[in-house]
Motif scaffolding. Structure first.
Motif, PDB file in Angstrom:
ATOM      1  N   PRO A 394       0.808  -1.239   0.000  1.00 16.77           N
ATOM      2  CA  PRO A 394       0.000   0.000   0.000  1.00 16.77           C
ATOM      3  C   PRO A 394       0.829   1.271   0.000  1.00 16.77           C
ATOM      4  O   PRO A 394       0.400   2.299  -0.538  1.00 16.77           O
ATOM      5  CB  PRO A 394      -0.820  -0.134   1.293  1.00 16.77           C
ATOM      6  CG  PRO A 394      -0.932  -1.599   1.512  1.00 16.77           C
ATOM      7  CD  PRO A 394       0.392  -2.157   1.070  1.00 16.77           C
ATOM      8  N   ALA A 395       2.036   1.211   0.593  1.00 17.10           N
ATOM      9  CA  ALA A 395       2.871   2.414   0.623  1.00 17.10           C
ATOM     10  C   ALA A 395       3.258   2.855  -0.779  1.00 17.10           C
ATOM     11  O   ALA A 395       3.427   4.061  -1.034  1.00 17.10           O
ATOM     12  CB  ALA A 395       4.119   2.157   1.453  1.00 17.10           C
ATOM     13  N   LEU A 396       3.372   1.913  -1.723  1.00 14.41           N
ATOM     14  CA  LEU A 396       3.746   2.282  -3.085  1.00 14.41           C
ATOM     15  C   LEU A 396       2.636   3.063  -3.780  1.00 14.41           C
ATOM     16  O   LEU A 396       2.906   3.907  -4.636  1.00 14.41           O
ATOM     17  CB  LEU A 396       4.094   1.026  -3.887  1.00 14.41           C
ATOM     18  CG  LEU A 396       5.317   0.241  -3.384  1.00 14.41           C
ATOM     19  CD1 LEU A 396       5.631  -0.907  -4.333  1.00 14.41           C
ATOM     20  CD2 LEU A 396       6.522   1.145  -3.235  1.00 14.41           C
ATOM     21  N   VAL A 397       1.382   2.769  -3.451  1.00 10.13           N
ATOM     22  CA  VAL A 397       0.272   3.558  -3.997  1.00 10.13           C
ATOM     23  C   VAL A 397       0.350   4.990  -3.470  1.00 10.13           C
ATOM     24  O   VAL A 397       0.134   5.964  -4.207  1.00 10.13           O
ATOM     25  CB  VAL A 397      -1.080   2.913  -3.648  1.00 10.13           C
ATOM     26  CG1 VAL A 397      -2.237   3.746  -4.190  1.00 10.13           C
ATOM     27  CG2 VAL A 397      -1.147   1.486  -4.192  1.00 10.13           C
ATOM     28  N   LEU A 398       0.659   5.133  -2.180  1.00  6.82           N
ATOM     29  CA  LEU A 398       0.840   6.464  -1.597  1.00  6.82           C
ATOM     30  C   LEU A 398       1.989   7.193  -2.269  1.00  6.82           C
ATOM     31  O   LEU A 398       1.867   8.368  -2.643  1.00  6.82           O
ATOM     32  CB  LEU A 398       1.101   6.328  -0.098  1.00  6.82           C
ATOM     33  CG  LEU A 398       1.515   7.606   0.643  1.00  6.82           C
ATOM     34  CD1 LEU A 398       0.396   8.637   0.610  1.00  6.82           C
ATOM     35  CD2 LEU A 398       1.896   7.286   2.092  1.00  6.82           C
ATOM     36  N   PHE A 399       3.125   6.520  -2.454  1.00  2.63           N
ATOM     37  CA  PHE A 399       4.275   7.141  -3.102  1.00  2.63           C
ATOM     38  C   PHE A 399       3.917   7.607  -4.513  1.00  2.63           C
ATOM     39  O   PHE A 399       4.323   8.686  -4.938  1.00  2.63           O
ATOM     40  CB  PHE A 399       5.441   6.154  -3.168  1.00  2.63           C
ATOM     41  CG  PHE A 399       6.036   5.813  -1.836  1.00  2.63           C
ATOM     42  CD1 PHE A 399       5.776   6.585  -0.720  1.00  2.63           C
ATOM     43  CD2 PHE A 399       6.849   4.698  -1.689  1.00  2.63           C
ATOM     44  CE1 PHE A 399       6.314   6.264   0.523  1.00  2.63           C
ATOM     45  CE2 PHE A 399       7.399   4.372  -0.458  1.00  2.63           C
ATOM     46  CZ  PHE A 399       7.123   5.158   0.649  1.00  2.63           C
ATOM     47  N   ALA A 400       3.152   6.780  -5.244  1.00  5.58           N
ATOM     48  CA  ALA A 400       2.781   7.131  -6.620  1.00  5.58           C
ATOM     49  C   ALA A 400       1.988   8.432  -6.649  1.00  5.58           C
ATOM     50  O   ALA A 400       2.239   9.312  -7.481  1.00  5.58           O
ATOM     51  CB  ALA A 400       1.978   6.000  -7.256  1.00  5.58           C
TER      52      ALA A 400
END
Length: 613
Positions: A394-400
């Motif tokens: 989920p953190a990668l969606v936030l980073f995106a």
């Protein structure tokens, strides 16, 4: 309508079937490797297999897109499409054998070959549009192609899910992609031929030279180059998000294989709808003002999607998509992110096709595809790095979502035209009901001067919204220097002018700037009255235009603006009329040769245009 014409329908159908087949095949492999891994002769983990397949598909875009663009610029585009569709059929036949035999490495080889075929097809696909469509059809053509591409991604994804769920369907899985490829090949024989403008100049360059040549051609026009970077960034974000969906579906949203298919499909539907809506919102013109709107919406809904993801890994029994409230909320936000992604990409593709050198459009598109591939590889690498550092998916969606905001702000600082066009588009299309007639009289390329009556302070904004070619406005220097509006005028590259007696230096500098702009093939906008009307009527035209034409004998295009008198931006003293929803119109007349321009006759022409219904 484009879909009823022979120049567009067969090409549209062939490319739609190709998009369907590519995604059908890729999704079949994803589902088979995810849920039926025991069938294949490999000990590789699922994460390794998916990353390997992604890399094998993307690598050819970096290797061969430049050469594909080089070929498309030098050969008949219709015949080249036929050859590429025939190649697709041969690859699908080989893949069918691999599926029947459950041969893992043969299927991986077919993934690479399909990526190679797509790398060659991409440049000719987009170069075909400016070679056959009128300027007013470019935005619609791109919108239809982008929307059908993502709709076919959805259909291919859903079809793969249905086929895999059928027991004993191996032969069916093998034959359907072959049948689709065969139909696509048959359709291409109805595409009309497009002879190339310079076939004799073709040389079979090596891969490196083709890519270097394409990069040089792409960088000739700054807005084109930055548009390519913008599209590549979209694919970076898209690849980063889509690569996380299998893990999100299985471990964070508790979805079964059908649920994963729904998530991928919702994003595709969103991009498809955004592509179609972008053409409607643009007024059938290349409207780059939609790009900032698209990037802002993309970030917003990615961040909202992230809010519906749990940080921890869930091990509960998988649920169907429609019985999982958390997954539905995530999917809706994912679809809305895709919708704004369509607003973002379609104008950028259209800008590349209309502003790139006409003789090298395919090479420029090839460069775009090379960079797209590089950015997607970087996205995969960043994803692997983040997982290696211990970040949850989920953190990668936030980073995106956050990365996109930062990069978008940087791009708009480099090319303020994008943000300026958005402000212009938003103000005019939300405040006024706008009608334009005679837009075809504005040439697609080349220098000209447009003259218009001067009603209010918002005239420049209204004209900029109506005419998609950038306008260089000549304006009174004290207005140009206003603190509140200075950024806006500088971004629009307005030309400040003063009276000869008031400030001789500014007066002479203005004429030098006008000549330089016309020498560069730009459009200069002049209000020949020299001041705002005080009674709503058209005043006397000053002779400054004749001084410009002495040094730059370019066509003069008369225009008449109506409906603004009485608004808060005019000198009318009564403010009883509503501003919101006010109907305004712009009438544009045929160009007048520089040698035939007479100021009194030109004023009469503008008055005549203003009285037209």
């Amino acid at each position: 309508m484009l879909l009823t014409t022979r120049k567009f329908l067969p090409y549209f159908t062939a490319q739609a079937l190709g998009a369907f087949n590519d995604n059908l095949f890729k999704q079949l492999l994803v589902l088979l490797f995810t849920y039926q891994a025991a069938r294949f002769d490999t000990q590789l983990s699922l994460a390794t297999v998916t990353n390997l397949a992604s890399g094998l598909f993307i690598a050819p875009f970096a290797l061969f897109s430049g050469l594909g663009g080089h070929l498309a610029d030098h050969f008949n585009k219709a015949r080249l499409i036929q050859v590429l569709k025939a190649t697709e059929l041969l690859i699908m036949l080989l893949a069918a054998y691999g599926l029947v035999q459950a041969n893992f490495w043969l299927l991986m080889g077919c993934v690479f070959l399909i990526g190679t075929q797509s790398a060659f097809f991409g440049p000719v696909k987009y170069a075909y549009l400016p070679a056959t469509l009128a300027t007013t059809e470019i935005m619609a053509g791109n919108a239809l192609i982008e929307s059908v591409t993502f709709i076919m991604i959805l259909l291919g994804t859903l079809t793969a899910g249905v086929l895999v769920s059928i027991k004993g369907s191996t032969l069916l899985l093998a034959l359907i992609p072959c049948l689709v490829a065969l139909i696509g090949l048959g359709v291409t024989f109805w595409i009309p031929g497009i002879p190339t403008k310079h076939p004799s100049s073709f040389e079979l360059n090596n891969l490196w030279r083709s890519n270097v040549t394409g990069f040089k051609q792409a960088r000739q026009t700054r807005s084109v180059w930055l548009s390519i970077l913008g599209i590549s960034w979209f694919w970076f974000i898209g690849a980063m998000v889509l690569a996380q969906l299998p893990d999100l579906a299985q471990h964070h949203l508790r979805l079964d294989s059908a649920g994963l298919t729904w998530l991928m499909g919702l994003f595709s539907v969103g991009v498809g709808l955004g592509s179609l809506f972008s053409e409607k919102l643009s007024g059938k013109q290349v409207e780059i003002g939609l790009v900032p709107l698209g990037s802002a919406g993309l970030s917003l809904f990615l961040l909202l999607a992230w809010r519906h993801l749990p940080d921890q890994v869930l091990i509960n029994t998988p649920l169907p998509f429609w019985h999982n409230e958390q997954a539905i909320r995530f999917g809706i936000n994912l679809a809305l992110a895709g919708l704004f992604g369509g607003f973002y990409t379609v104008p950028l593709y259209a800008l590349i096709q209309t502003r790139a050198d006409k003789a090298h459009v395919a090479s420029v598109i090839g460069t775009n595809n090379v960079l797209n591939a590089i950015f997607m590889v970087l996205a995969a690498g960043l994803g692997l790095l983040c997982h290696g550092l211990g970040f949850q998916t989920p953190a990668l969606v936030l980073f995106a979502g956050l990365f996109n905001l930062v990069v978008a702000a940087y791009i708009y600082s480099l090319v303020p035209e994008f943000l300026w066009r958005f402000i212009v588009w938003a103000l005019v299309h939300t405040v006024y009901r706008f009608k334009v007639k005679g837009l075809q009289h504005i040439p697609d390329t080349g220098p000209c001067i447009v003259v218009c009556n001067h009603i209010g302070f918002s005239d420049a904004v209204v004209l900029a919204a109506a005419i998609r070619r950038p306008l260089r406005f000549i304006m009174y220097y004290k207005i140009f220097q206003m603190r509140a509006l200075g950024w806006f005028f500088r971004t629009a590259k307005a030309i400040p002018i003063a009276g000869r007696q008031e400030d001789p230096a500014v007066f002479e500098a203005a004429f030098r700037q006008v000549k330089a702009a016309l020498d560069d093939g730009e459009v200069v906008c002049l209000f020949p009255e020299g001041k705002l009307t005080s009674d709503g009527e058209i005043g006397e035209f000053k002779p400054g235009l004749l001084k410009i034409l002495e040094h730059s004998p370019v066509p003069v295009i008369p225009m008449a603006l109506g409906g603004l008198w009485g608004s808060v931006f005019t000198r009318k003293t009564r403010f009883k009329e509503k501003e919101w929803g006010r109907p305004i119109d712009l009438q544009i007349g045929p160009a007048i040769d520089a040698t035939d321009v007479d100021m009194e006759a030109l004023r009469d022409r503008v008055i005549e245009l203003r009285t037209r219904p």
